[in-house]
Enzyme design. Structure first.
Site, PDB file in Angstrom:
ATOM      1  N   SER A 154      12.040   4.708   0.205  1.00  0.00           N
ATOM      2  CA  SER A 154      13.426   4.298  -0.029  1.00  0.00           C
ATOM      3  C   SER A 154      13.928   3.311   1.018  1.00  0.00           C
ATOM      4  O   SER A 154      14.837   2.534   0.747  1.00  0.00           O
ATOM      5  CB  SER A 154      14.339   5.524  -0.038  1.00  0.00           C
ATOM      6  OG  SER A 154      14.198   6.251   1.164  1.00  0.00           O
ATOM      7  N   VAL A 186       0.831  -1.215   0.000  1.00  0.00           N
ATOM      8  CA  VAL A 186       0.000   0.000   0.000  1.00  0.00           C
ATOM      9  C   VAL A 186       0.861   1.259   0.000  1.00  0.00           C
ATOM     10  O   VAL A 186       0.380   2.353  -0.310  1.00  0.00           O
ATOM     11  CB  VAL A 186      -0.941   0.033   1.222  1.00  0.00           C
ATOM     12  CG1 VAL A 186      -1.973  -1.066   1.119  1.00  0.00           C
ATOM     13  CG2 VAL A 186      -0.167  -0.075   2.538  1.00  0.00           C
ATOM     14  N   ALA A 187       2.144   1.111   0.354  1.00  0.00           N
ATOM     15  CA  ALA A 187       3.062   2.260   0.357  1.00  0.00           C
ATOM     16  C   ALA A 187       4.476   1.751   0.156  1.00  0.00           C
ATOM     17  O   ALA A 187       4.825   0.650   0.603  1.00  0.00           O
ATOM     18  CB  ALA A 187       2.954   3.021   1.671  1.00  0.00           C
ATOM     19  N   SER A 188       5.288   2.571  -0.529  1.00  0.00           N
ATOM     20  CA  SER A 188       6.670   2.185  -0.794  1.00  0.00           C
ATOM     21  C   SER A 188       7.564   3.417  -0.713  1.00  0.00           C
ATOM     22  O   SER A 188       7.232   4.468  -1.265  1.00  0.00           O
ATOM     23  CB  SER A 188       6.775   1.547  -2.179  1.00  0.00           C
ATOM     24  OG  SER A 188       8.109   1.269  -2.499  1.00  0.00           O
ATOM     25  N   LYS A 220       5.283  -3.536   8.008  1.00  0.00           N
ATOM     26  CA  LYS A 220       6.337  -2.735   7.383  1.00  0.00           C
ATOM     27  C   LYS A 220       7.586  -3.596   7.239  1.00  0.00           C
ATOM     28  O   LYS A 220       8.060  -4.182   8.216  1.00  0.00           O
ATOM     29  CB  LYS A 220       6.637  -1.503   8.243  1.00  0.00           C
ATOM     30  CG  LYS A 220       7.574  -0.504   7.594  1.00  0.00           C
ATOM     31  CD  LYS A 220       7.617   0.798   8.403  1.00  0.00           C
ATOM     32  CE  LYS A 220       8.435   1.855   7.693  1.00  0.00           C
ATOM     33  NZ  LYS A 220       8.392   3.154   8.419  1.00  0.00           N
ATOM     34  N   ASP A 228       8.423  14.084  11.724  1.00  0.00           N
ATOM     35  CA  ASP A 228       8.219  13.870  10.284  1.00  0.00           C
ATOM     36  C   ASP A 228       6.740  14.076   9.964  1.00  0.00           C
ATOM     37  O   ASP A 228       6.094  13.238   9.335  1.00  0.00           O
ATOM     38  CB  ASP A 228       8.672  12.452   9.916  1.00  0.00           C
ATOM     39  CG  ASP A 228       8.964  12.311   8.425  1.00  0.00           C
ATOM     40  OD1 ASP A 228       9.061  13.345   7.733  1.00  0.00           O
ATOM     41  OD2 ASP A 228       9.100  11.172   7.948  1.00  0.00           O
ATOM     42  N   ALA A 250      11.661   1.278   3.243  1.00  0.00           N
ATOM     43  CA  ALA A 250      10.775   0.131   3.501  1.00  0.00           C
ATOM     44  C   ALA A 250       9.499   0.252   2.688  1.00  0.00           C
ATOM     45  O   ALA A 250       9.243   1.278   2.052  1.00  0.00           O
ATOM     46  CB  ALA A 250      10.449   0.063   4.993  1.00  0.00           C
ATOM     47  N   GLN A 251       8.702  -0.829   2.697  1.00  0.00           N
ATOM     48  CA  GLN A 251       7.366  -0.776   2.110  1.00  0.00           C
ATOM     49  C   GLN A 251       6.379  -1.443   3.068  1.00  0.00           C
ATOM     50  O   GLN A 251       6.769  -2.188   3.970  1.00  0.00           O
ATOM     51  CB  GLN A 251       7.333  -1.415   0.730  1.00  0.00           C
ATOM     52  CG  GLN A 251       7.579  -2.903   0.657  1.00  0.00           C
ATOM     53  CD  GLN A 251       7.682  -3.383  -0.799  1.00  0.00           C
ATOM     54  OE1 GLN A 251       8.189  -2.685  -1.669  1.00  0.00           O
ATOM     55  NE2 GLN A 251       7.200  -4.592  -1.053  1.00  0.00           N
ATOM     56  N   VAL A 252       5.083  -1.153   2.854  1.00  0.00           N
ATOM     57  CA  VAL A 252       4.048  -1.580   3.803  1.00  0.00           C
ATOM     58  C   VAL A 252       3.001  -2.434   3.102  1.00  0.00           C
ATOM     59  O   VAL A 252       2.523  -2.081   2.013  1.00  0.00           O
ATOM     60  CB  VAL A 252       3.366  -0.357   4.458  1.00  0.00           C
ATOM     61  CG1 VAL A 252       2.261  -0.806   5.418  1.00  0.00           C
ATOM     62  CG2 VAL A 252       4.388   0.500   5.196  1.00  0.00           C
TER      63      VAL A 252
END
Length: 525
Positions: A128, A124-126, A150, A285, A130-132
């Site tokens: 630099s 669902v998200a990527s 993650k 962040d 990690a990705q989820v």
């Protein structure tokens, strides 16, 4: 391999004309001549900041991350370049789902199908680092819970360490050859980036950050933080409660759903200042991608925080410095602002407070031509940090991180409500914190914290003092032997003299008494 990477960096510098940017600032005449030769016949229409951003994007995700970190150092960079670097985004394609599943299974020690139901193969998200992936826990105490998994990108560490080694080499050369090298502290910036990047590579650290933030906001109807499922957390895999919300940037969607937008703007500022002044622990962040708003009836209109890789921490000293600076600024007490800088110990002791006060006045006074609600606290801090460069002020990294986060929070708040009065929202937090620190309550709270340590230490104090004096005596005995011998000789001489004087006095007294007796007998008195 490292040499080839260095060549790529070199040709990227030439391609985007970064050598031209450095030309006027190089100290070494030979290097300056070489750079002049390389710039012959080239012309660039894009501004320097744009070219630097494009160059970093072409060098890959590690350099993009470096640019993002660099953009927060507004105390070091010109405003136009810092603003351009702030546009850098992690736009990295996802890695193969089969690889992600393999990493999860290796890290957690069991097949994905045993651990989870409905593990979604498409992330669902990527980014630099990690990705989820979304999934549902299959068994155990969290069975049936919807989670976000993650997964750290594979083989990141060798690539990162290689690029960091090159960045360190570049920083050394920049410091030697560049006129601004010492002021910009490139080696310090790279060291800061090294720590930041390695912190992000440890997902256990991120889970701990999220858990702390969740605990800090427990019982407050302000912020939702996902629960961390520790039995599924390792340095390379993080499993947490899945939170569903609308990204904060989708204002019209939120308005259409019935969310009170001005209230949302105020609460965003409240959340930030609660983190800063109450907890000294803040999400650093807070860009729109990491902040969502819940439309769940149970938590309608509440903020959701995601991604806890970058967290700032402030000591009581830092909080006092910030609160007093802001309060003095709004009172236009520039002498106090200058004095606070000197008292912090970050300014060379030779600095004249009057000169610093004059520079601060020149920066701050123009802000008061506008309404209080239009004053940006983040901009004030940024301008103060920039002015401080002239006086060789050592700006602390945690305050630079805070200033960058504050700009994000202000931008987010004003995108929701252009009429948001940040100062009106922030002032009660500053004043409350100052009262708690300086007033009777603050003294009582500190006493409660220190009393157990005092009760333990006080009974031991005589023994500790005796021990310290004995150690000091043993340590200095050899060096002082001659002095002690001379003192003892002098003492003996003094004693003999005192004894002689005493005997003489006794003799005189006895003689006088005998004389009186003799005279009385002789004259019959």
């Amino acid at each position: 391999m490292r040499f080839l990477r260095f060549l790529k960096i070199f040709f990227t510098v030439i391609r985007f004309g970064l050598d031209e940017m450095m030309l006027s600032r190089v100290n070494d005449r030979r290097v300056r001549l070489l750079l002049r030769i390389t710039t012959i016949g080239r012309k660039f229409d894009a501004p320097p900041g744009v070219r630097l951003r494009l160059a970093l994007e072409s060098l890959g995700p590690i350099f993009v991350k470096f640019g993002q970190v660099l953009s927060t150092r507004r105390d070091l960079l010109p405003v136009d370049i810092a603003n351009e670097l702030a546009k850098l985004q992690d736009q990295v394609p996802p890695f193969d789902s089969a690889v992600a599943i393999g990493l999860v299974e290796k890290s957690l020690g069991a097949p994905v199908d045993v651990l989870f139901d409905d593990f979604e193969r498409v992330p669902v998200a990527s980014a630099s680092i990690a990705q989820v992936h979304f999934a549902t826990v299959k068994a155990g105490q969290h069975a049936g819970k919807a989670v976000a998994v993650k997964v750290l990108r594979p083989n990141m560490l060798p690539v990162i360490d290689s690029d960091l080694a090159l960045l360190r080499d570049i920083a050394v050369w920049a410091e030697r050859l560049w006129a601004d090298g010492k002021r910009l502290k490139p080696r310090e910036v790279v060291a800061e980036f090294d720590k930041y990047l390695h912190d992000e590579l440890d997902l256990m650290r991120e889970a701990a950050n999220g858990s702390q933030l969740r605990r800090n906001f427990a019982g407050l109807d302000l912020l939702l933080v996902p629960e961390m499922y520790w039995e599924f957390c390792t340095p390379t895999v993080l499993v947490m409660e899945r939170m569903v919300g609308v990204p904060i940037s989708q204002v019209e969607t939120l308005r259409a759903a019935g969310v009170d937008i001005p209230k949302l703007a105020r609460e965003g500022v409240e959340i930030f200042f609660t983190q800063v002044f109450r907890d000294g622990f803040f999400h650093a962040d807070m860009h729109p991608g990491n902040i969502q708003v819940s439309l769940d009836p149970a938590h309608f209109g509440r903020y959701i925080a995601l991604d806890f890789g970058i967290i700032g921490a402030l000591s009581d000293f830092d909080k006092n410095y910030l609160a007093q600076n802001f309060l003095a600024f709004f009172k236009r007490d520039y002498h106090r602002v200058a004095t606070l800088h000197l008292e912090s110990g970050w300014v060379p002791p030779t600095t004249r407070v009057e000169e610093l006060e004059s520079a601060i006045r020149a920066v701050c006074e123009p802000y008061f031509d506008r309404a209080l609600k239009d004053i940006s606290l983040g901009q004030v801090l940024m301008r103060l940090f920039s002015t401080s460069r002239r006086f060789n002020v050592e700006i602390q990294p945690q305050l630079v991180l805070l200033q960058k986060t504050m700009l994000n929070v202000e931008g987010l708040g004003r995108s929701l409500d252009p009429e948001l009065d940040l100062w009106k929202t922030a002032k009660p937090y500053l004043e409350r914190w100052m009262n708690e620190q300086i007033g009777l309550r603050g003294w009582y709270e500190r006493l409660k914290i220190e009393a157990p340590q005092w009760s333990k230490t006080l009974p031991q104090l005589p023994r500790l003092i005796h021990h310290a004096l004995a150690e000091r005596h043993d340590h200095t005995r050899g060096a002082n032997d001659e002095m002690i011998r001379q003192i003892l000789l002098e003492q003996k001489r003094t004693n003999r003299l005192l004894q002689g004087l005493l005997l003489f006095g006794v003799a005189v007294g006895v003689g006088a008494a005998l004389a009186r007796v003799f005279l009385a007998l002789a004259y019959g008195g």
